[in-house]
Enzyme design. Structure first.
Site, PDB file in Angstrom:
ATOM      1  CB  THR A  29       5.169 -11.484  32.016  1.00 59.00           C
ATOM      2  OG1 THR A  29       6.666 -11.089  32.679  1.00 59.00           O
ATOM      3  CG2 THR A  29       4.415 -12.386  33.050  1.00 59.00           C
TER       4      THR A  29
ATOM      5  CG  ASP B  34      12.750 -11.282  30.591  1.00 59.57           C
ATOM      6  OD1 ASP B  34      12.446 -11.667  31.726  1.00 59.57           O
ATOM      7  OD2 ASP B  34      13.235 -10.036  30.693  1.00 59.57           O
ATOM      8  CB  SER B  35      11.193  -6.816  27.507  1.00 58.64           C
ATOM      9  OG  SER B  35      11.038  -6.360  28.795  1.00 58.64           O
ATOM     10  CB  SER B  36      15.870  -7.744  31.089  1.00 58.19           C
ATOM     11  OG  SER B  36      14.802  -7.439  31.897  1.00 58.19           O
TER      12      SER B  36
ATOM     13  CB  THR C 229       8.175   6.263  32.296  1.00 61.24           C
ATOM     14  OG1 THR C 229       9.393   5.852  32.622  1.00 61.24           O
ATOM     15  CG2 THR C 229       7.276   6.871  33.176  1.00 61.24           C
TER      16      THR C 229
ATOM     17  CB  THR D 259      13.440  16.886  34.349  1.00 58.24           C
ATOM     18  OG1 THR D 259      13.249  16.529  35.839  1.00 58.24           O
ATOM     19  CG2 THR D 259      12.134  16.269  33.761  1.00 58.24           C
TER      20      THR D 259
ATOM     21  CB  CYS E 205      10.769  14.895  37.709  1.00 59.07           C
ATOM     22  SG  CYS E 205      11.650  16.016  38.775  1.00 59.07           S
TER      23      CYS E 205
HETATM   24  N1  ASP Z   1      10.716  -9.520  32.494  1.00 58.49           N
HETATM   25  C1  ASP Z   1       9.458  -9.378  31.961  1.00 58.49           C
HETATM   26  C2  ASP Z   1       9.969  -8.693  30.609  1.00 58.49           C
HETATM   27  O1  ASP Z   1      10.147  -7.325  30.466  1.00 58.49           O
HETATM   28  C3  ASP Z   1       8.379  -8.698  32.536  1.00 58.49           C
HETATM   29  C4  ASP Z   1       7.121  -8.439  32.044  1.00 58.49           C
HETATM   30  O2  ASP Z   1       7.092  -8.851  30.678  1.00 58.49           O
HETATM   31  O3  ASP Z   1       6.213  -7.765  32.370  1.00 58.49           O
HETATM   32  O4  ASP Z   1       9.982  -9.387  29.738  1.00 58.49           O
END
Ligand code: ASP
Length: 343
Positions: A15, A59-61, A167, A279, A281
């Site tokens: 982003t 995009d890091s996804s 995280t 875990t 959690c």
């Molecule tokens: N979808 C974006 C990413 O991880 C979200 C971000 O950068 O905050 O590339």
């Protein structure tokens, strides 16, 4: 370039460097020069800044281990010429990437700071400027001729954390990350407050930076939930060629006591699968044997993930398998803190 600190910015996407596509309204990555143009303040920093960028920022996804190798190689190639590195990365998978890099960069003695933002750099209310500028300042911090930070960190919203302890906890708040099992290394207020006791110390004798570029992705994560059925468990445990499974258990490492459940785990373990008890959690630790519901897991000798995050567990497993560690040593080495990722 002599007396000033030299910092390399590595732009991978996220982003922080995105703009709106006016046709669709979706955010997409734009290039590095545009990013720097949007923060003229960078020129006021007392260090030499240079930037390198992924050819096609992502995009890091879309992140995967081949990109981690790319980031590690960029650091390796520039290691001698720079005093510190700032990696601009999307927040969605930043904790995974930063954890992976912490394992890949053995004997790191310079700062590698991951950062990003929740709002693009061009937005009026953006968090990108503070995150980026302070990350650069932290990467440039030196005392007695040595960098203050000698590890992989993640800086977001006024806090530097040990990267492999973090995280992502929020998709809305500027405070997007947490490190529930380890305190912040540096806090940014009017001054930068360094918590020296929490930083990784330089090892007395090392062979210098060693970059590990072989990662083995034959790993999986299975999160327990009430109602998990035999087919789901059995199919996961029998994924062809699977080498390590992160089993996200309840609370302090607890799981159901049903015979069918425990038997399936036992069979998979006997066939050579490394099962790591982590875990589900976000804070706290696995403590096998504390409850009846984890006694059998202890007897079965599951790998104890202690207080490791899932992000660090999965990347540590990829790294260890990539080093071709002997099967009989996997448990002992996994249970050892290699980069401050667990107690
Ligand atoms: N979808 C974006 C990413 O991880 C979200 C971000 O950068 O905050 O590339």
């Amino acid at each position: 370039m002599k007396n000033k600190t030299n910092i390399l910015l590595i732009y991978t996407g996220g982003t922080i460097g995105m703009v709106k596509d006016y046709k669709t309204g979706a955010l997409k990555a734009f290039d590095f020069d545009e990013l720097v143009k949007n923060i003229p303040e960078l020129k006021q920093l007392d260090c030499n800044l240079k930037g390198v960028s992924f050819e096609d920022p992502i995009d890091s996804s879309n992140m995967n281990p081949s990109y981690w190798i790319k980031i590690a190689s960029m650091i390796e190639e520039n290691y001698q010429n720079y005093d510190g590195f700032v990696v601009l990365h999307g927040s969605d998978t930043m904790s995974y990437s930063a954890s992976a890099l912490s394992f890949m960069l053995e004997n790191l003695e310079k700062p590698v700071i991951f950062t990003g933002s929740q709002l693009p750099i061009g937005d009026l209310r953006t968090d990108a400027k503070e995150n980026l500028i302070t990350s650069i300042e932290i990467a440039a911090l030196r005392e007695n001729g040595e960098p203050v930070v000698k590890e992989v960190g993640l800086y977001f919203e006024y806090k530097l954390y040990r990267a492999n302890r973090t995280t992502k906890i929020n998709a809305e708040h500027f405070e997007a990350f947490a490190s529930l099992n380890y305190p912040p290394l540096i806090e940014s207020g009017v001054h930068l407050k360094v918590h020296y006791n929490y930083l990784l110390k330089k090892k007395s004798k090392t062979k210098g930076l060693q970059v590990h570029k072989t990662l083995d992705d034959r790993v999986a994560i299975l999160t327990l939930f009430p109602g998990l059925n035999k087919n789901v468990l059995r199919s996961t445990l029998n994924i062809p060629d699977l080498k390590a499974l992160i089993l996200e258990t309840y609370g302090a490492g607890n799981a159901p006591m049903d015979d069918w459940f425990l038997n399936e785990l036992k069979i998979a373990k006997e066939k050579g699968l490394h099962i790591i008890n982590v875990t589900q959690c976000s804070g706290g630790s696995v403590f096998m044997g504390h409850y009846e519901t984890s006694e059998k897991l202890k007897e079965m000798q599951l790998v104890n993930g202690k207080d490791i995050t899932t992000e660090a567990a999965v990347t540590k497993a990829m790294y260890l398998l990539g080093t071709r560690v002997a099967d009989k040593l996997f448990k002992t080495i996994f249970e050892t803190s290699l980069r401050g990722e667990m107690v």
